[in-house]
Design an enzyme around this catalytic site. Structure first.
Site, PDB file in Angstrom:
ATOM      1  N   CYS A 162      -1.790  -3.186  10.431  1.00  0.00           N
ATOM      2  CA  CYS A 162      -2.912  -3.043   9.740  1.00  0.00           C
ATOM      3  C   CYS A 162      -4.398  -3.323  10.780  1.00  0.00           C
ATOM      4  O   CYS A 162      -5.583  -3.294  10.150  1.00  0.00           O
ATOM      5  CB  CYS A 162      -3.024  -4.500   8.765  1.00  0.00           C
ATOM      6  SG  CYS A 162      -1.653  -4.591   7.748  1.00  0.00           S
ATOM      7  N   HIS A 302     -10.765  -9.893   9.070  1.00  0.00           N
ATOM      8  CA  HIS A 302      -9.776  -9.404   8.679  1.00  0.00           C
ATOM      9  C   HIS A 302      -9.364  -9.848   7.370  1.00  0.00           C
ATOM     10  O   HIS A 302      -8.715  -9.444   6.542  1.00  0.00           O
ATOM     11  CB  HIS A 302      -8.477  -9.368   9.820  1.00  0.00           C
ATOM     12  CG  HIS A 302      -7.391  -8.756   9.197  1.00  0.00           C
ATOM     13  ND1 HIS A 302      -7.367  -7.414   9.133  1.00  0.00           N
ATOM     14  CD2 HIS A 302      -6.321  -9.360   8.893  1.00  0.00           C
ATOM     15  CE1 HIS A 302      -6.147  -7.078   9.004  1.00  0.00           C
ATOM     16  NE2 HIS A 302      -5.242  -8.220   8.593  1.00  0.00           N
ATOM     17  N   GLU A 313      -7.553 -16.903  11.557  1.00  0.00           N
ATOM     18  CA  GLU A 313      -8.867 -16.225  11.951  1.00  0.00           C
ATOM     19  C   GLU A 313     -10.274 -17.286  12.176  1.00  0.00           C
ATOM     20  O   GLU A 313     -10.861 -17.217  13.002  1.00  0.00           O
ATOM     21  CB  GLU A 313      -9.210 -15.175  10.859  1.00  0.00           C
ATOM     22  CG  GLU A 313     -10.114 -14.122  11.459  1.00  0.00           C
ATOM     23  CD  GLU A 313     -10.258 -13.051  10.698  1.00  0.00           C
ATOM     24  OE1 GLU A 313     -11.303 -12.140  10.911  1.00  0.00           O
ATOM     25  OE2 GLU A 313      -9.841 -12.828   9.321  1.00  0.00           O
ATOM     26  N   LYS A 334     -12.125  -7.534   1.585  1.00  0.00           N
ATOM     27  CA  LYS A 334     -10.842  -7.370   1.148  1.00  0.00           C
ATOM     28  C   LYS A 334     -10.662  -8.036  -0.132  1.00  0.00           C
ATOM     29  O   LYS A 334     -10.028  -7.908  -1.036  1.00  0.00           O
ATOM     30  CB  LYS A 334      -9.650  -8.139   2.166  1.00  0.00           C
ATOM     31  CG  LYS A 334      -9.316  -6.906   3.119  1.00  0.00           C
ATOM     32  CD  LYS A 334      -8.167  -7.724   4.013  1.00  0.00           C
ATOM     33  CE  LYS A 334      -7.837  -6.604   5.056  1.00  0.00           C
ATOM     34  NZ  LYS A 334      -8.746  -6.808   6.314  1.00  0.00           N
ATOM     35  N   HIS A 339      -6.316  -5.064   0.311  1.00  0.00           N
ATOM     36  CA  HIS A 339      -5.828  -4.835   2.055  1.00  0.00           C
ATOM     37  C   HIS A 339      -5.390  -3.357   2.109  1.00  0.00           C
ATOM     38  O   HIS A 339      -4.230  -2.903   1.509  1.00  0.00           O
ATOM     39  CB  HIS A 339      -4.616  -5.778   2.242  1.00  0.00           C
ATOM     40  CG  HIS A 339      -4.213  -5.712   3.821  1.00  0.00           C
ATOM     41  ND1 HIS A 339      -4.990  -4.897   4.717  1.00  0.00           N
ATOM     42  CD2 HIS A 339      -3.662  -6.737   4.661  1.00  0.00           C
ATOM     43  CE1 HIS A 339      -4.516  -5.213   5.934  1.00  0.00           C
ATOM     44  NE2 HIS A 339      -3.844  -6.206   6.027  1.00  0.00           N
ATOM     45  N   PHE A 398       0.911  -6.541  11.911  1.00  0.00           N
ATOM     46  CA  PHE A 398       2.219  -6.964  11.924  1.00  0.00           C
ATOM     47  C   PHE A 398       2.450  -6.710  13.375  1.00  0.00           C
ATOM     48  O   PHE A 398       2.251  -5.679  13.935  1.00  0.00           O
ATOM     49  CB  PHE A 398       3.144  -6.584  10.947  1.00  0.00           C
ATOM     50  CG  PHE A 398       3.053  -6.882   9.511  1.00  0.00           C
ATOM     51  CD1 PHE A 398       2.320  -8.118   9.325  1.00  0.00           C
ATOM     52  CD2 PHE A 398       3.939  -6.380   8.632  1.00  0.00           C
ATOM     53  CE1 PHE A 398       2.276  -8.541   7.940  1.00  0.00           C
ATOM     54  CE2 PHE A 398       3.646  -6.980   7.228  1.00  0.00           C
ATOM     55  CZ  PHE A 398       2.816  -8.068   6.868  1.00  0.00           C
TER      56      PHE A 398
END
Length: 411
Positions: A162, A302, A313, A334, A339, A398
């Site tokens: 991502c 993110h 985050e 998002k 996403h 990931f």
């Protein structure tokens, strides 16, 4: 090393089939999440997603090519064409040799994989398409764009899940800085709303199951968030050597002033809860840009709407920026587009570019009960006027991938 600037961009997203439409709807807080139509959602725990609306590949390319090309490639071709048109470049043979492409996909041609797997088991190996391999591999969006435009410079894709879109932009910036190209098309593309994609993410229990209320499903920083929403998009930037852009009289929309890249070295899918890897990534980008913490005006997070991710985050931003973190807006687009995986960093970086040029920061919608562990100014529900000269774009993937782009307002 020289400076690298953004002189064009193109995007196709769940809330707009052009960059300007995306931004207008983002500022308006429009929600792109609905019950999915690209796949029958009935068998899945999560039945919602952020799909691109009213997209017909045949409107943009030859009918035959459209029919045999994976959607992830189609979206990249469209966004790249928009970016090329936007930057107004006249391609010469010399420039083609120095114009590269770095467009990535975190997952690749998942639609082709799904379709051809069915063909294999239902009709036999002899009926599998010869396009299976070319269209499933994640470098083919970049390859096709290179072929279509005759761009013969550095070609590739950075695959960091991502964080892919941001990593491709950061790596393309470094390619120009070291003199291996004059211009680069860079960004990300993703189209994973299909049966195998939904099966995999549902098996991970990673997606929101707020099926009866899709408009409120993606809710970063909200205490009632229950997972991310699957989205699709493509966004491509034109990056250019600063001196070359000035010489040709190009419009400069932003400068990629810094780029950070670190690892959590922690877990297959979960972020490190102490935020150290992300904090170091932000600090690396600022250091390379020569920008102090106090100069930062905005962070596009993110923030995917997961319990662990949003909290980690927030901790990372506070570790990196100290008390200054409480003085600036941070938000997550998002909340509106879900996403978009490999495209996310490029799309969200585009929001930063607009913020730099228009003095508006997009909201985080669906913040009804802000998580006390996510205690920064998340611009809840309504966009805000704000003078932005330095913006940070965070992207994580990931495997512990962290990427950070530092974007500055054109001088």
């Amino acid at each position: 090393m020289g400076r690298v600037v953004v002189t064009g961009y193109g995007a196709i997203t769940p809330i707009g089939n052009s960059a300007d439409e995306f931004w207008a709807n983002a500022v308006a807080g429009k929600n792109g999440v609905e019950r999915v139509t690209l796949v029958d959602p009935t068998p899945f725990d999560s039945q919602i997603g952020a799909e691109i609306k009213n997209f017909n590949a045949e409107d943009y390319m030859d009918k035959k090519d459209a029919r045999r090309t994976d959607r992830v490639i189609q979206l990249a071709i469209v966004a790249a064409q928009m970016a090329m048109d936007h930057c107004g470049i006249e391609l010469t043979e010399e420039l083609r040799d120095n114009f590269g492409v770095l467009i990535g996909s975190g997952i690749g041609g998942l639609n082709t994989v799904s379709e051809q797997t069915k063909v294999l088991y239902e009709r036999g190996a002899g009926r599998v398409s010869p396009f299976l391999i070319p269209h499933m591999i994640s470098n083919m969006p970049a390859g096709m764009v290179s072929i279509i435009h005759g761009l013969r410079g550095p070609l590739g894709n950075s695959v960091t899940a991502c964080a892919t879109g941001a990593t491709c932009i950061g790596d393309a910036t470094e390619i120009i800085k070291r003199g291996d190209a004059t211009m680069m098309l860079a960004g990300g593309t993703e189209a994973s709303i299909n049966d195998i994609g939904f099966s995999g993410f549902c098996a991970m229990r990673a997606m929101s199951t707020r099926n009866d209320d899709p408009h409120h499903a993606s809710r970063p920083f909200d205490v009632d968030r229950d997972g991310f929403v699957c989205g699709e998009a493509s966004c491509v930037w034109v990056l250019e050597d600063y001196d070359h852009a000035i010489a040709r009289g190009a419009t400069i929309y932003a400068e990629v002033a810094g780029y950070g890249l670190t690892a959590d070295a922690h877990h297959l899918s979960a972020p490190h809860p102490d935020g150290n890897g992300v904090a170091r990534c932000i600090q690396m980008g600022l250091r390379k840009a020569g920008i102090s913490v106090e100069q930062v005006d905005y962070v596009n997070c993110h923030a995917t709407s997961t319990g662990l991710g949003d909290k980690a985050e927030t901790i990372a931003i506070k570790r990196a920026l100290g008390e200054h973190a409480y003085k600036i807006p941070v938000s997550s687009t998002k909340s509106m587009i879900g996403h978009t995986f490999g495209a996310a960093g490029a799309v969200e970086g585009l929001a930063c570019i607009y913020a730099l040029n228009q003095g508006i920061v997009p909201p985080t919608i669906n913040v009804f009960n802000q998580d006390p562990d996510c205690d920064l100014d998340v611009v809840p529900n309504v966009a805000r006027k704000h003078n932005v000269k330095v913006a940070i774009n965070n992207s994580f993937g990931f495997g512990g991938h962290n990427a950070c782009l530092i974007l500055t307002k054109p001088d």
